[in-house]
Design a protein around this motif. Sequence first.
Motif, PDB file in Angstrom:
ATOM      1  N   PHE A   1      34.716 -17.193  42.656  1.00 46.62           N
ATOM      2  CA  PHE A   1      35.528 -18.386  43.042  1.00 46.62           C
ATOM      3  C   PHE A   1      35.475 -19.608  42.116  1.00 46.62           C
ATOM      4  O   PHE A   1      36.628 -20.213  41.741  1.00 46.62           O
ATOM      5  N   ASP A   2      34.092 -20.025  41.842  1.00 39.89           N
ATOM      6  CA  ASP A   2      34.145 -21.223  41.100  1.00 39.89           C
ATOM      7  C   ASP A   2      34.899 -20.814  39.664  1.00 39.89           C
ATOM      8  O   ASP A   2      35.501 -21.974  39.193  1.00 39.89           O
ATOM      9  N   ARG A   3      34.503 -20.068  39.112  1.00 41.60           N
ATOM     10  CA  ARG A   3      35.442 -19.606  37.658  1.00 41.60           C
ATOM     11  C   ARG A   3      36.961 -19.446  37.812  1.00 41.60           C
ATOM     12  O   ARG A   3      37.790 -20.348  37.100  1.00 41.60           O
TER      13      ARG A   3
ATOM     14  N   LEU B   1      41.932 -25.868  40.315  1.00 39.69           N
ATOM     15  CA  LEU B   1      42.105 -26.220  41.657  1.00 39.69           C
ATOM     16  C   LEU B   1      41.041 -27.360  41.854  1.00 39.69           C
ATOM     17  O   LEU B   1      39.881 -26.951  41.890  1.00 39.69           O
ATOM     18  N   ALA B   2      41.366 -28.587  42.260  1.00 33.64           N
ATOM     19  CA  ALA B   2      40.256 -29.765  42.667  1.00 33.64           C
ATOM     20  C   ALA B   2      39.979 -29.350  44.015  1.00 33.64           C
ATOM     21  O   ALA B   2      40.590 -28.784  44.699  1.00 33.64           O
ATOM     22  N   LYS B   3      38.716 -29.982  44.212  1.00 34.48           N
ATOM     23  CA  LYS B   3      38.208 -29.867  45.854  1.00 34.48           C
ATOM     24  C   LYS B   3      39.248 -30.317  46.705  1.00 34.48           C
ATOM     25  O   LYS B   3      39.201 -29.811  48.011  1.00 34.48           O
ATOM     26  N   LYS B   4      40.131 -31.174  46.262  1.00 32.32           N
ATOM     27  CA  LYS B   4      41.265 -31.944  47.416  1.00 32.32           C
ATOM     28  C   LYS B   4      42.392 -30.920  47.583  1.00 32.32           C
ATOM     29  O   LYS B   4      42.973 -31.219  48.466  1.00 32.32           O
ATOM     30  N   ASP B   5      42.373 -29.721  46.964  1.00 32.55           N
ATOM     31  CA  ASP B   5      43.648 -28.804  46.984  1.00 32.55           C
ATOM     32  C   ASP B   5      43.043 -27.535  48.053  1.00 32.55           C
ATOM     33  O   ASP B   5      42.845 -26.414  47.807  1.00 32.55           O
TER      34      ASP B   5
END
Length: 70
Positions: free
Chosen positions: A22-24, A31-35
């Motif tokens: 997922f992180d990769r 994809l930013a954390k806000k997405d």
Amino acid sequence: MPLSRYGGIYGPAELDLLQRVFDRLCDERRLAKKDREQRDQLAAQVIHVFDDGVTEEADLLRVMSKRRRA
């Protein structure tokens, strides 16, 4: 063997693998954390593919990369 037979119960090793994938993919797709909505969709897709039996990290990344291009 797909883990879906176990009702979505994942051990520490499976959770670590899913998190790495997922992180990769988030990094590759920028994809930013806000997405949040996009990240939630991606997480659901990764888990679905994993539950369908793609349980090796490299294979999971390859399948998910193909899905993005399609």
